[in-house]
Design an enzyme around this catalytic site. Sequence first.
Site, PDB file in Angstrom:
ATOM      1  N   ARG A  52       1.188  -0.881  -0.518  1.00 43.48           N
ATOM      2  CA  ARG A  52      -0.157   0.091  -0.061  1.00 43.48           C
ATOM      3  C   ARG A  52       1.109   1.231   0.197  1.00 43.48           C
ATOM      4  NH1 ARG A  52      -3.429  -1.651   5.140  1.00 43.48           N
ATOM      5  NH2 ARG A  52      -1.839  -3.577   4.785  1.00 43.48           N
ATOM      6  N   GLY A  53       1.894   0.626   0.442  1.00 44.01           N
ATOM      7  CA  GLY A  53       3.080   1.958   0.114  1.00 44.01           C
ATOM      8  C   GLY A  53       3.271   2.921  -0.687  1.00 44.01           C
ATOM      9  N   GLU A 108       7.215   2.374  -6.901  1.00 44.80           N
ATOM     10  CA  GLU A 108       7.144   1.803  -5.118  1.00 44.80           C
ATOM     11  C   GLU A 108       7.621   2.968  -3.944  1.00 44.80           C
ATOM     12  OE1 GLU A 108       7.178  -0.280  -3.065  1.00 44.80           O
ATOM     13  OE2 GLU A 108       8.216  -2.083  -3.604  1.00 44.80           O
ATOM     14  N   ASP A 109       7.273   3.257  -2.815  1.00 43.38           N
ATOM     15  CA  ASP A 109       7.925   3.650  -1.993  1.00 43.38           C
ATOM     16  C   ASP A 109       8.862   3.804  -2.119  1.00 43.38           C
ATOM     17  OD1 ASP A 109       7.815   1.204  -0.335  1.00 43.38           O
ATOM     18  OD2 ASP A 109       6.591   2.489   0.825  1.00 43.38           O
ATOM     19  N   ASP A 112      14.666  -0.574  -0.207  1.00 44.54           N
ATOM     20  CA  ASP A 112      15.787  -0.585   0.995  1.00 44.54           C
ATOM     21  C   ASP A 112      17.089  -1.836   0.768  1.00 44.54           C
ATOM     22  OD1 ASP A 112      16.227  -0.784   3.562  1.00 44.54           O
ATOM     23  OD2 ASP A 112      14.840  -2.091   4.487  1.00 44.54           O
ATOM     24  N   THR A 113      16.849  -2.471   1.191  1.00 45.09           N
ATOM     25  CA  THR A 113      17.698  -3.793   0.706  1.00 45.09           C
ATOM     26  C   THR A 113      17.499  -4.753  -0.789  1.00 45.09           C
ATOM     27  OG1 THR A 113      15.945  -5.668   1.076  1.00 45.09           O
ATOM     28  CG2 THR A 113      17.213  -5.388   2.695  1.00 45.09           C
ATOM     29  N   GLY A 114      16.436  -4.425  -1.019  1.00 43.54           N
ATOM     30  CA  GLY A 114      16.024  -4.354  -2.526  1.00 43.54           C
ATOM     31  C   GLY A 114      15.787  -6.027  -2.916  1.00 43.54           C
ATOM     32  N   THR A 116      12.964  -6.985  -2.619  1.00 45.02           N
ATOM     33  CA  THR A 116      11.692  -6.991  -2.188  1.00 45.02           C
ATOM     34  C   THR A 116      10.756  -6.973  -3.913  1.00 45.02           C
ATOM     35  OG1 THR A 116      11.075  -6.073   0.140  1.00 45.02           O
ATOM     36  CG2 THR A 116       9.163  -6.435  -1.911  1.00 45.02           C
ATOM     37  N   LYS A 140      17.478   3.335  -0.275  1.00 42.09           N
ATOM     38  CA  LYS A 140      18.414   4.093   0.717  1.00 42.09           C
ATOM     39  C   LYS A 140      19.658   2.985   0.763  1.00 42.09           C
ATOM     40  CE  LYS A 140      15.722   3.118   4.770  1.00 42.09           C
ATOM     41  NZ  LYS A 140      14.639   2.288   6.392  1.00 42.09           N
TER      42      LYS A 140
HETATM   43  P1  5GP Z   1      13.296  -4.154   0.709  1.00 41.15           P
HETATM   44  O1  5GP Z   1      13.196  -5.654   0.161  1.00 41.15           O
HETATM   45  O2  5GP Z   1      13.927  -3.281  -0.016  1.00 41.15           O
HETATM   46  O3  5GP Z   1      14.329  -4.549   1.870  1.00 41.15           O
HETATM   47  O4  5GP Z   1      11.927  -3.565   1.641  1.00 41.15           O
HETATM   48  C1  5GP Z   1      11.121  -3.027   0.466  1.00 41.15           C
HETATM   49  C2  5GP Z   1       9.619  -2.559   1.621  1.00 41.15           C
HETATM   50  O5  5GP Z   1      10.429  -2.323   2.893  1.00 41.15           O
HETATM   51  C3  5GP Z   1       9.134  -1.264   0.770  1.00 41.15           C
HETATM   52  O6  5GP Z   1       8.552  -1.549   0.038  1.00 41.15           O
HETATM   53  C4  5GP Z   1       8.602  -1.053   2.453  1.00 41.15           C
HETATM   54  O7  5GP Z   1       7.494  -1.700   2.956  1.00 41.15           O
HETATM   55  C5  5GP Z   1       9.667  -1.306   3.503  1.00 41.15           C
HETATM   56  N1  5GP Z   1      10.747  -0.248   3.941  1.00 41.15           N
HETATM   57  C6  5GP Z   1      11.958  -0.570   3.615  1.00 41.15           C
HETATM   58  N2  5GP Z   1      12.131   0.963   4.194  1.00 41.15           N
HETATM   59  C7  5GP Z   1      11.608   1.277   4.929  1.00 41.15           C
HETATM   60  C8  5GP Z   1      10.705   2.429   6.120  1.00 41.15           C
HETATM   61  O8  5GP Z   1      12.258   3.124   5.968  1.00 41.15           O
HETATM   62  N3  5GP Z   1      10.068   2.915   6.511  1.00 41.15           N
HETATM   63  C9  5GP Z   1       8.516   1.793   6.014  1.00 41.15           C
HETATM   64  N4  5GP Z   1       7.927   2.577   6.099  1.00 41.15           N
HETATM   65  N5  5GP Z   1       9.168   0.862   5.081  1.00 41.15           N
HETATM   66  C10 5GP Z   1      10.344   0.651   4.398  1.00 41.15           C
END
Ligand code: 5GP
Length: 188
Positions: A52-53, A108-109, A112-114, A116, A140
Amino acid sequence: MEKEQPSQCEHLARIILSAEEIKNRVEVIAKNISDHYRAQEKTGLVVVGILRGAVIFMSDLIRQISLPLTIDFMAISSYGGSTTTSGAVRILKDISESIEGQHVLVVEDIVDTGLTLNNLLDVLHARKPQSLAVCALLNKPSRRKVEIQVDYCGFEIPDEFVVGYGLDYAGHYRHLPYIGVLKPEIYR
Ligand code: 5GP
């Protein structure tokens, strides 16, 4: 008359991106997207928002894109109540239309790690879109575990947990018009 600024939510340690900064950046990204797809003569853009982000960002973004487009949504498993990711992707809601032969822009909102997005892009690639690009409001890069190409990025931010403008913690704070760092005691 001067517009009254929304007061800062008391659960935030500080605001890192104001509503005004976000608005200005969204306009620039939308122009870049419009220019790119027009120059490449890529028509029939499908904008896929990740629920939903990305909803708030996407709704502001598409209203600034000056191209014909359609929208669709996917929901995948993410953080829930904690602030670390497992990387496992589960499709909770799939897109409604086929993307085969289409130009797809995933919105995407935050990356982070990438993990997802990496998994999600694999799923979408397998459906044979003509092109597949990524637009993320926040990035990030210091946290990255897998290489991801973010074609359109709003802002690079440090490794802090942020909320607002669509981003939540345990379902809250999505409605805030700005983005801020949550006080650590809120999620500890
Ligand atoms: P990844 O798989 O890139 O680590 O995570 C991506 C998802 O993690 C984003 O779509 C989001 O839902 C969540 N996420 C990562 N960092 C943050 C953050 O700083 N704040 C929030 N609210 N969600 C985050």
